[in-house]
Design a protein around this motif. Structure first.
Motif, PDB file in Angstrom:
ATOM      1  N   LYS A  46      -1.104  20.590 -20.058  1.00 38.24           N
ATOM      2  CA  LYS A  46      -1.313  19.444 -19.187  1.00 38.24           C
ATOM      3  C   LYS A  46      -1.250  18.111 -19.950  1.00 38.24           C
ATOM      4  CE  LYS A  46      -5.403  18.783 -17.549  1.00 38.24           C
ATOM      5  NZ  LYS A  46      -6.672  18.867 -16.808  1.00 38.24           N
ATOM      6  N   GLU A  47      -1.778  18.070 -21.174  1.00 39.19           N
ATOM      7  CA  GLU A  47      -1.821  16.821 -21.939  1.00 39.19           C
ATOM      8  C   GLU A  47      -0.554  16.563 -22.760  1.00 39.19           C
ATOM      9  OE1 GLU A  47      -3.463  20.095 -24.413  1.00 39.19           O
ATOM     10  OE2 GLU A  47      -4.026  19.389 -22.443  1.00 39.19           O
ATOM     11  N   MET A  60       5.290  17.979 -26.970  1.00 36.70           N
ATOM     12  CA  MET A  60       4.453  17.680 -28.134  1.00 36.70           C
ATOM     13  C   MET A  60       3.069  17.301 -27.642  1.00 36.70           C
ATOM     14  SD  MET A  60       6.994  15.148 -30.239  1.00 36.70           S
ATOM     15  CE  MET A  60       7.536  14.285 -28.769  1.00 36.70           C
ATOM     16  N   ASN A  61       2.045  17.652 -28.419  1.00 36.27           N
ATOM     17  CA  ASN A  61       0.724  17.143 -28.087  1.00 36.27           C
ATOM     18  C   ASN A  61       0.677  15.671 -28.482  1.00 36.27           C
ATOM     19  OD1 ASN A  61      -0.222  16.842 -30.860  1.00 36.27           O
ATOM     20  ND2 ASN A  61      -0.504  19.056 -30.902  1.00 36.27           N
TER      21      ASN A  61
END
Length: 104
Positions: A46-47, A60-61
């Motif tokens: 989700k992030e 990518m985070n």
């Protein structure tokens, strides 16, 4: 934003089947403190930040996205070796093999 050469995109497209995507990350380790990592995943978190390059999705985070924001990913193939090469303009130093880096 991270960018990819056409050669890198070609290899990545050959490696992943839709709807899978490539996770690009920075992880702790290596002789310089951080290492580049790529994996095939079935879905983004989700992030995650998700980028699309001609129907190839890269996720990518947020922390990895920040550390890779001035990076170009290339794919090189020589008689001695082949693989992805990361040119990170934010890296203060890089190890001899180019697999790890430090920020400064």
């Amino acid at each position: 934003m991270v960018s990819f050469t056409e050669n890198a995109l070609k290899i990545l497209r050959e490696s992943v089947e839709s709807p899978d995507l490539i996770r690009l990350a920075v992880i702790g380790g290596g002789c310089s403190g951080f290492m580049y990592d790529m994996e095939i995943e079935s879905e983004a978190s989700k992030e995650d930040i998700v980028l699309e390059f001609d129907n190839l999705k890269i996720c990518m985070n947020p922390q990895s996205s920040f550390m890779l924001s001035e990076t170009t990913v290339d794919y090189e193939s020589t008689l001695a070796q082949s693989g992805f090469k990361f040119v990170n303009n934010q890296a203060a130093k890089s190890c001899g093999c180019g697999k790890s880096f430090s920020c400064g």
